[in-house]
Design a protein around this motif. Structure first.
Motif: not given
Length: 193
Positions: A59-68
């Motif tokens: 459920t995490a937004p893809i941009l959150h995952l990519l910016s981690a």
């Protein structure tokens, strides 16, 4: 006869003390049981509210995952900065007779223990706690250094100031800077760690 009366009173006092101790122990046991029960209820509630790892990631937004990785890459320079600033303080503060900043006053890292957080949230809480604690620790070291070397307020408004700034001399106040800087340096010796 008098001794007998005193002995009786002492025996009564000892019996009352023993009875009081027994009652206090009962209350303590009851209190401990209540705390344990409440703790178990709270933990059960937390576990129920914890979001599973797979669901969290799904459920995490893809941009959150990519910016981690970008967020986490800052940890390396933070660790280096931590080491260098700590070394600076340990070498220089004794020379200037400035009271050292007590690291443990700033490094409060406890949110990762909350049972309602999943492992990624706990790791993120560790990171944020460390980084923000580090900034506070470094700000205090920098504030003490600034008070020692350059206790002059800025001409422009400062959005964020350390605790020492309010003691500084007004911008352009050369008289106080020259005459009273020694007082501010002396003040740094009296601070408690």
């Amino acid at each position: 006869m008098e001794h007998q009366k005193i002995d009786e009173l002492v025996a009564k006092i000892k019996a009352l003390e023993s009875e009081l101790e027994a009652e206090l122990h009962k209350e303590y046991e009851q209190f401990t049981c209540e705390i344990t029960k409440k703790r178990e209820e709270i933990l059960a509630s937390y576990k129920k509210e914890r979001q599973g790892l797979l669901r969290y990631l799904a459920t995490a937004p893809i941009l959150h995952l990519l910016s981690a990785p970008v967020i986490w890459s800052v940890l390396i320079p933070a660790l280096l900065l931590d080491g260098f600033v700590t070394l600076y303080q340990w070498v220089c503060f004794p020379i200037y007779k400035i009271t050292k900043v007590k690291r443990s006053d700033y490094m409060i890292i406890d949110r990762h223990r909350l049972a309602y957080l999943n492992s990624i949230e706990k790791l993120n809480c560790l990171y944020c706690s460390y980084f923000n604690a580090l900034m506070g620790y470094i700000s205090e070291i920098a504030g003490r250094t600034e008070q020692y070397w350059c206790p002059i307020r800025h001409a422009s408004r400062v959005k964020s100031m350390h605790n020492h700034y309010k003691k500084f001399f007004d911008y352009g106040d050369s008289e106080n800077f020259r005459q009273r800087s020694a007082e501010l340096r002396e003040d740094l010796k009296e601070e408690k760690e």
